[in-house]
Design a protein around this motif. Structure first.
Motif, mmCIF file in Angstrom:
data_model
loop_
_atom_site.group_PDB
_atom_site.id
_atom_site.type_symbol
_atom_site.label_atom_id
_atom_site.label_comp_id
_atom_site.label_asym_id
_atom_site.label_seq_id
_atom_site.Cartn_x
_atom_site.Cartn_y
_atom_site.Cartn_z
ATOM 1 N N SER A 262 -2.912 -6.629 3.901
ATOM 2 C CA SER A 262 -2.115 -6.035 2.229
ATOM 3 C C SER A 262 -3.099 -5.866 1.715
ATOM 4 O O SER A 262 -3.202 -4.993 0.513
ATOM 5 N N GLY B 15 -4.040 -0.465 5.755
ATOM 6 C CA GLY B 15 -3.197 -0.664 5.265
ATOM 7 C C GLY B 15 -1.734 0.613 4.874
ATOM 8 O O GLY B 15 -0.616 0.057 5.393
ATOM 9 N N SER B 16 -2.172 1.500 5.608
ATOM 10 C CA SER B 16 -1.278 2.642 5.758
ATOM 11 C C SER B 16 -1.344 3.560 6.746
ATOM 12 O O SER B 16 -2.902 3.693 7.247
ATOM 13 N N GLN C 141 0.726 -1.293 0.725
ATOM 14 C CA GLN C 141 0.282 0.038 0.160
ATOM 15 C C GLN C 141 0.866 1.348 0.130
ATOM 16 O O GLN C 141 0.753 1.899 -1.077
ATOM 17 N N THR D 250 -6.482 1.546 -6.645
ATOM 18 C CA THR D 250 -6.342 0.539 -5.804
ATOM 19 C C THR D 250 -7.132 -0.989 -5.449
ATOM 20 O O THR D 250 -7.222 -1.562 -4.926
ATOM 21 N N GLU E 262 -4.736 -2.991 -7.520
ATOM 22 C CA GLU E 262 -3.651 -3.507 -6.627
ATOM 23 C C GLU E 262 -4.535 -4.600 -5.917
ATOM 24 O O GLU E 262 -3.692 -5.528 -5.185
ATOM 25 N N SER F 87 -7.472 -0.564 2.335
ATOM 26 C CA SER F 87 -7.169 1.347 1.176
ATOM 27 C C SER F 87 -7.492 1.945 1.570
ATOM 28 O O SER F 87 -9.429 1.536 2.541
ATOM 29 N N GLU G 22 1.332 4.143 -2.804
ATOM 30 C CA GLU G 22 1.358 5.659 -2.521
ATOM 31 C C GLU G 22 2.313 6.892 -2.678
ATOM 32 O O GLU G 22 2.346 7.878 -3.084
#
Ligand code: MIC
Length: 643
Positions: free
Chosen positions: A297, A328-329, A102, A205, A208, A301, A106
């Motif tokens: 993972s 994710g982050s 992720q 995303t 992804e 998003s 980004e």
């Protein structure tokens, strides 16, 4: 000739060989991704090469797997990685920052670049049209040192997408549809290229999710065109300059073809305990659910978390179902907070965890005995959650949200009777986190690398002898994953930098005494079935068995990354010439490879084997480069000789 996008990217990075399906090619790698669970070993291997800095354009060391700190080990390893990253010129993304896939998308993904990652889900980079490939740590270390990456030139499977997804159906259902069609080995040796008018209905995303989980098809990677959606995603990330338009030529040719009409998709779910075990959600509706998790993972998003937030808004999850959120982050949490998504999740009873892989690899979140867990994660191999005989299902965020509310598996379309489907629009400008990643700096290069007590030196291995005399310690069936060979989980993962210690757990879920038996025999053969070594990129599934004395695996077929890892550590990956010969092997069978060194050196593909005195034929399908690795007792021996 009208070229597909895969071919264009491969051609522009080709440094060895010809684009001919099945032949080994070497490609230039632009970017490198490392995560902590595989990264300590990869970094030790890089250090063994004796260079003073990385040669790749960009390398990022992420900390996202071993983030539980239950004793000193993980924190020690993270300090090692941080100081090594500073010293050798890598970027460093500390714990709490997010999952490599992720965050890389980004902050660093650039359409048309190649990315090699020490994680099998690196193909998630397809979200921004990066050709992302997963590999073992040693291969990644070599590319960081400027060597090309070698792989068998893949078949390109063109998947034409048409239509638009109905309400309550999302990207996860598309990749589950692929898994329903192809299973877990149907795309081995292939790159899946999505194209056609339906592509514009998938956001970066969404792509992804599809690329990341494409790994479970056995695919080398997946790719999407770089289009307006890619542009708007990069622009919203403050990286408009990174965008270039990329697509296959009009009428491009593919080696194989498939078509999916997005409007015909329905909510799907992979039942325990394989991502290939896919059925429509309605077929398993009504099963009681104890735990649901959105994130890690994949499906972690902004959109994925926001859709759950909007579905549960104003309601509470069932009292028997715990609702987990693994962002994710850090940036994703910031953005859902700004978008008003955090409060509805908290009010619905959600446990919002720090960004990271967490339960996906048994780092916490293990379900209770016999409990059912619905997760948006990419894989559910047996015992991977940390619980024996686990019941893990894989599905979309919509299906997770429906189960959280109802307490049982529910087709999310049923929620349509109660509410409107919340279509989530990605922000036009994300809140961007530019400071949490530590960038390489000249002054940081002077830092000394700090090695904690958890780091053991790399073991060394001898070359292949003239004749190999071994004993079978274990016979296993089809689709044995690297999670079975070298389990993960919060007890074992912290030992990734210590091969003597981690080797005690090799095959421990199948035979807790494997380690002792193998050590006692000294030279061992393991017998496998089809698709041996599917799943992760962890080279520990080759390195630790080799440390215990495993010298050969005879199987019906191998998964790509594991096969490369076996060669990297000098374990013969042999294939039965007659699959039925597998039945001749028992634990305790004496297996002799007479004159094996000479056969390998002579380029022979047929390797005769004696099993308790009886003769059978096995085949060695490897490139001349891998053959040299096997003769030398592993790739590192060759590289060191070269230096
Ligand atoms: C996985 O999802 O299986 C992992 C854990 O991310 C692995 C890497 C590892 O074993 O550290 C992978 O996918 O390669």
């Amino acid at each position: 000739m009208a070229k597909n996008l895969t071919r264009k990217i491969l051609e522009s990075h080709l440094v060895e060989g010809k684009i001919t399906v099945g032949e080994e090619i070497g490609i230039r790698i632009d970017q490198i991704l490392l995560q902590d669970a595989t990264g300590t070993m990869a970094m030790l291997e890089f250090e063994a090469l004796g260079l003073d800095g990385i040669k790749a354009e960009l390398a990022v060391q992420y900390v996202d797997h071993n983030i539980l700190q239950t004793d000193n080990k993980n924190a020690d390893d993270h300090r090692y990685l941080q100081t090594a990253a500073a010293h050798y010129g890598l970027h460093f993304s500390p714990a709490g920052n997010g999952v490599s896939h992720q965050v890389h998308m980004e902050r660093f993904g650039i359409p048309g670049k190649t990315l090699l990652g020490s994680d099998s889900h690196t193909p998630g980079a397809a979200g921004v049209s990066v050709l992302g490939i997963g590999a073992g740590g040693l291969d990644v270390a070599l590319c960081m040192a400027g060597y090309p990456y070698h792989l068998p030139c893949p078949v390109v499977l063109g998947v034409k997408l048409t239509g638009e997804m109905p309400d309550w159906v999302s990207a996860k259902d598309l990749i589950l549809e692929m898994l329903k069609r192809y299973g877990v080995k149907g795309c081995i040796g292939k790159i899946v290229e999505y194209y056609g008018p339906g592509v514009k209905n998938l956001s970066a995303t969404d792509r992804e999710t599809i690329g990341n989980m494409g790994t479970e098809l056995g695919a080398t990677t997946s790719i999407f065109p770089s289009d307006e959606n890619t542009r708007s995603y990069l622009e919203a990330q403050g990286r408009r300059d990174a965008w270039v338009e990329l697509h296959g030529d009009e009428g491009a040719d593919y080696d194989e073809h498939a078509e999916i009409d997005l409007s015909k998709l329905e909510p799907l779910i992979a039942k325990p305990s394989s991502p290939g075990n896919v059925v429509p959600v309605r077929e398993v509706a009504g099963i009681k659910v104890d735990q649901v998790i959105v994130g890690s993972s994949v499906n972690s998003s902004f959109r994925d978390l926001m859709v759950v937030a909007r579905i549960v808004e104003g309601r509470h999850s069932s009292p028997w179902t715990s609702l987990h959120v693994n962002p994710g982050s850090r940036q994703v949490i910031e953005n859902i907070a700004a978008g008003g998504g955090v409060l509805p999740l908290l009010r619905a009873g959600a446990r919002i965890h720090e960004p990271g892989c967490l339960g996906c690899i048994g780092m916490g979140q293990a379900p209770g005995t016999g409990q059912v867990s619905l997760r948006t994660m990419p894989r559910n191999f047996p015992g991977r959650s940390g619980t024996k005989d686990d019941q893990v299902y894989l599905c979309s965020p919509e299906t997770v949200a429906a189960a959280a509310l109802k307490g049982v598996i529910t087709d999310p379309r049923d929620l349509g009777k109660e509410m409107e489907y919340p279509r989530i629009k990605d922000p036009e400008q994300y809140l961007v986190d530019e400071v949490s990643i530590i960038c390489p700096r000249e002054d940081l290069r002077k830092i000394d690398v700090v090695r904690g007590p958890n780091i053991a030196p790399l073991p060394t291995f001898e070359a292949l002898p003239e004749t190999l005399e071994t004993e079978v310690v274990l016979v296993v069936g089809d689709n044995i994953s690297t999670d079975t060979i070298m389990p993960a989980g919060n007890q074992i993962l912290p030992l990734r930098s210590n091969i003597p210690a981690i080797s005690r757990f090799v095959f421990s879920m199948v035979d807790p005494d494997f380690h002792a038996k193998a050590k006692e025999k000294g030279a061992v053969t393991v017998i496998g079935g089809d698709n041996y070594g599917q799943g992760s990129s962890r080279e520990h599934a080759a390195l630790a068995p080799r440390y215990l004395g495993v010298r050969a695996v005879i199987a019906k077929s191998f998964a790509r990354i594991h096969m490369a890892n076996l060669c990297n550590y000098g374990i013969l990956p042999l294939v039965f010439a007659r699959p039925e010969d597998q039945e001749m092997f028992r634990p305790g069978s004496k297996v002799v490879y007479e004159g094996v060194r000479e056969r390998l050196a002579g380029g022979g593909e047929e390797i005769p084997v004696r099993v308790d005195g009886a003769a059978i034929k096995t085949l060695l399908h490897v490139s001349p480069r891998m053959r040299r690795q096997l003769l030398a007792g592993g790739a590192l021996n060759i590289v060191k000789q070269g230096l």
